[in-house]
Design a protein around this motif. Structure first.
Motif, PDB file in Angstrom:
ATOM      1  N   LEU A   1     -14.436  -0.400 -12.769  1.00  0.00           N
ATOM      2  CA  LEU A   1     -13.020  -0.097 -12.552  1.00  0.00           C
ATOM      3  C   LEU A   1     -12.834   1.339 -12.074  1.00  0.00           C
ATOM      4  CD1 LEU A   1     -11.477  -1.942 -15.613  1.00  0.00           C
ATOM      5  CD2 LEU A   1     -11.380  -2.638 -13.221  1.00  0.00           C
ATOM      6  N   ARG A   2     -13.571   2.259 -12.665  1.00  0.00           N
ATOM      7  CA  ARG A   2     -13.492   3.665 -12.230  1.00  0.00           C
ATOM      8  C   ARG A   2     -14.026   3.823 -10.813  1.00  0.00           C
ATOM      9  NH1 ARG A   2     -15.486   4.530 -17.345  1.00  0.00           N
ATOM     10  NH2 ARG A   2     -17.566   4.913 -16.530  1.00  0.00           N
ATOM     11  N   ALA A   3     -15.062   3.091 -10.452  1.00  0.00           N
ATOM     12  CA  ALA A   3     -15.645   3.202  -9.114  1.00  0.00           C
ATOM     13  C   ALA A   3     -14.682   2.653  -8.056  1.00  0.00           C
ATOM     14  CB  ALA A   3     -16.971   2.452  -9.056  1.00  0.00           C
ATOM     15  N   ARG A   4     -13.894   1.644  -8.404  1.00  0.00           N
ATOM     16  CA  ARG A   4     -12.972   1.048  -7.441  1.00  0.00           C
ATOM     17  C   ARG A   4     -11.640   1.771  -7.365  1.00  0.00           C
ATOM     18  NH1 ARG A   4     -12.996  -5.333  -7.593  1.00  0.00           N
ATOM     19  NH2 ARG A   4     -11.006  -4.798  -6.686  1.00  0.00           N
ATOM     20  N   GLN A   5     -11.309   2.559  -8.356  1.00  0.00           N
ATOM     21  CA  GLN A   5      -9.993   3.197  -8.445  1.00  0.00           C
ATOM     22  C   GLN A   5      -9.625   4.044  -7.229  1.00  0.00           C
ATOM     23  OE1 GLN A   5      -9.542   5.534 -11.946  1.00  0.00           O
ATOM     24  NE2 GLN A   5      -7.328   5.672 -11.777  1.00  0.00           N
ATOM     25  N   PRO A   6     -10.504   4.872  -6.670  1.00  0.00           N
ATOM     26  CA  PRO A   6     -10.100   5.698  -5.524  1.00  0.00           C
ATOM     27  C   PRO A   6      -9.743   4.891  -4.270  1.00  0.00           C
ATOM     28  CG  PRO A   6     -12.196   6.477  -6.408  1.00  0.00           C
ATOM     29  CD  PRO A   6     -11.856   5.221  -7.115  1.00  0.00           C
ATOM     30  N   TYR A   7     -10.216   3.677  -4.170  1.00  0.00           N
ATOM     31  CA  TYR A   7      -9.985   2.874  -2.971  1.00  0.00           C
ATOM     32  C   TYR A   7      -8.786   1.955  -3.091  1.00  0.00           C
ATOM     33  CZ  TYR A   7     -14.706   4.463  -2.191  1.00  0.00           C
ATOM     34  OH  TYR A   7     -15.798   5.243  -2.039  1.00  0.00           O
ATOM     35  N   PHE A   8      -8.184   1.871  -4.264  1.00  0.00           N
ATOM     36  CA  PHE A   8      -7.105   0.919  -4.498  1.00  0.00           C
ATOM     37  C   PHE A   8      -5.918   1.151  -3.572  1.00  0.00           C
ATOM     38  CE2 PHE A   8      -3.250  -0.500  -6.660  1.00  0.00           C
ATOM     39  CZ  PHE A   8      -3.551  -1.844  -6.816  1.00  0.00           C
ATOM     40  N   VAL A   9      -5.439   2.386  -3.475  1.00  0.00           N
ATOM     41  CA  VAL A   9      -4.257   2.680  -2.654  1.00  0.00           C
ATOM     42  C   VAL A   9      -4.551   2.406  -1.185  1.00  0.00           C
ATOM     43  CG1 VAL A   9      -2.673   4.497  -1.919  1.00  0.00           C
ATOM     44  CG2 VAL A   9      -3.348   4.330  -4.312  1.00  0.00           C
ATOM     45  N   LYS A  10      -5.710   2.841  -0.705  1.00  0.00           N
ATOM     46  CA  LYS A  10      -6.068   2.608   0.694  1.00  0.00           C
ATOM     47  C   LYS A  10      -6.188   1.108   0.980  1.00  0.00           C
ATOM     48  CE  LYS A  10      -8.593   6.921   1.094  1.00  0.00           C
ATOM     49  NZ  LYS A  10      -9.912   7.534   1.244  1.00  0.00           N
ATOM     50  N   ASN A  11      -6.757   0.372   0.053  1.00  0.00           N
ATOM     51  CA  ASN A  11      -6.880  -1.073   0.242  1.00  0.00           C
ATOM     52  C   ASN A  11      -5.507  -1.741   0.271  1.00  0.00           C
ATOM     53  OD1 ASN A  11      -9.645  -0.993   0.379  1.00  0.00           O
ATOM     54  ND2 ASN A  11      -9.956  -1.544  -1.757  1.00  0.00           N
ATOM     55  N   MET A  12      -4.589  -1.311  -0.561  1.00  0.00           N
ATOM     56  CA  MET A  12      -3.254  -1.901  -0.583  1.00  0.00           C
ATOM     57  C   MET A  12      -2.484  -1.565   0.704  1.00  0.00           C
ATOM     58  SD  MET A  12      -2.901  -3.784  -3.153  1.00  0.00           S
ATOM     59  CE  MET A  12      -4.622  -4.204  -3.209  1.00  0.00           C
ATOM     60  N   ILE A  13      -2.678  -0.356   1.224  1.00  0.00           N
ATOM     61  CA  ILE A  13      -2.046   0.017   2.497  1.00  0.00           C
ATOM     62  C   ILE A  13      -2.611  -0.849   3.623  1.00  0.00           C
ATOM     63  CG2 ILE A  13      -1.836   1.854   4.220  1.00  0.00           C
ATOM     64  CD1 ILE A  13      -1.699   3.829   1.838  1.00  0.00           C
ATOM     65  N   GLY A  14      -3.922  -1.023   3.640  1.00  0.00           N
ATOM     66  CA  GLY A  14      -4.548  -1.884   4.639  1.00  0.00           C
ATOM     67  C   GLY A  14      -4.071  -3.322   4.529  1.00  0.00           C
ATOM     68  N   LEU A  15      -3.942  -3.811   3.304  1.00  0.00           N
ATOM     69  CA  LEU A  15      -3.433  -5.163   3.092  1.00  0.00           C
ATOM     70  C   LEU A  15      -2.004  -5.291   3.607  1.00  0.00           C
ATOM     71  CD1 LEU A  15      -3.707  -7.997   1.830  1.00  0.00           C
ATOM     72  CD2 LEU A  15      -2.823  -6.996  -0.283  1.00  0.00           C
ATOM     73  N   ALA A  16      -1.181  -4.283   3.362  1.00  0.00           N
ATOM     74  CA  ALA A  16       0.208  -4.323   3.826  1.00  0.00           C
ATOM     75  C   ALA A  16       0.265  -4.347   5.356  1.00  0.00           C
ATOM     76  CB  ALA A  16       0.977  -3.119   3.283  1.00  0.00           C
ATOM     77  N   ILE A  17      -0.574  -3.546   6.006  1.00  0.00           N
ATOM     78  CA  ILE A  17      -0.582  -3.507   7.467  1.00  0.00           C
ATOM     79  C   ILE A  17      -1.090  -4.832   8.035  1.00  0.00           C
ATOM     80  CG2 ILE A  17      -1.692  -2.434   9.469  1.00  0.00           C
ATOM     81  CD1 ILE A  17      -1.587   0.214   7.872  1.00  0.00           C
ATOM     82  N   LEU A  18      -2.183  -5.329   7.480  1.00  0.00           N
ATOM     83  CA  LEU A  18      -2.737  -6.587   7.983  1.00  0.00           C
ATOM     84  C   LEU A  18      -1.802  -7.763   7.710  1.00  0.00           C
ATOM     85  CD1 LEU A  18      -6.508  -6.229   7.095  1.00  0.00           C
ATOM     86  CD2 LEU A  18      -5.468  -6.226   9.349  1.00  0.00           C
ATOM     87  N   SER A  19      -1.044  -7.716   6.645  1.00  0.00           N
ATOM     88  CA  SER A  19      -0.089  -8.784   6.348  1.00  0.00           C
ATOM     89  C   SER A  19       1.154  -8.661   7.212  1.00  0.00           C
ATOM     90  CB  SER A  19       0.314  -8.746   4.876  1.00  0.00           C
ATOM     91  OG  SER A  19      -0.802  -8.936   4.064  1.00  0.00           O
ATOM     92  N   ALA A  20       1.543  -7.433   7.534  1.00  0.00           N
ATOM     93  CA  ALA A  20       2.765  -7.212   8.306  1.00  0.00           C
ATOM     94  C   ALA A  20       2.642  -7.725   9.736  1.00  0.00           C
ATOM     95  CB  ALA A  20       3.111  -5.724   8.314  1.00  0.00           C
ATOM     96  N   VAL A  21       1.453  -7.674  10.299  1.00  0.00           N
ATOM     97  CA  VAL A  21       1.277  -8.114  11.692  1.00  0.00           C
ATOM     98  C   VAL A  21       1.581  -9.611  11.845  1.00  0.00           C
ATOM     99  CG1 VAL A  21      -0.410  -8.402  13.547  1.00  0.00           C
ATOM    100  CG2 VAL A  21      -0.288  -6.243  12.299  1.00  0.00           C
TER     101      VAL A  21
END
Length: 94
Positions: A29-49
């Motif tokens: 969980l600690r190893a994945r924590q720094p990437y969570f926000v970037k992954n959610m932004i990427g998901l939002a962009i990929l979903s928005a298209v």
């Protein structure tokens, strides 16, 4: 080998999953924590298209107006013939 056994062997060899529940360990969980926000932004962009394309297409198709297409008037004999054909197709489908 059974698929669950493969997963169990894979996950048990790693220190990032609890062996009995297969949940992520606190280290994972600690190893994945720094990437969570970037992954959610990427998901939002990929979903928005695709959502944007769908909404644009839906909006564009709803603006179509068929009033400029002339519809020829039908006489009573043609209407009765079309009704008979429709009933025959309906009976054939059943």
């Amino acid at each position: 080998m059974h698929p669950s056994a493969i997963i169990r062997n894979f996950m048990s060899n790693k220190g990032y999953y609890e062996p009995h529940t297969y949940r992520m360990s606190p280290a994972m969980l600690r190893a994945r924590q720094p990437y969570f926000v970037k992954n959610m932004i990427g998901l939002a962009i990929l979903s928005a298209v695709p959502i944007g394309i769908y909404l644009y297409t839906y909006n564009f198709l709803n603006q179509d107006d068929f009033e400029d297409i002339p519809i020829p008037p039908l006489d009573e004999a043609t209407i009765k013939e079309l009704q008979k054909e429709y009933e025959q197709e309906k009976k054939a489908a059943n």
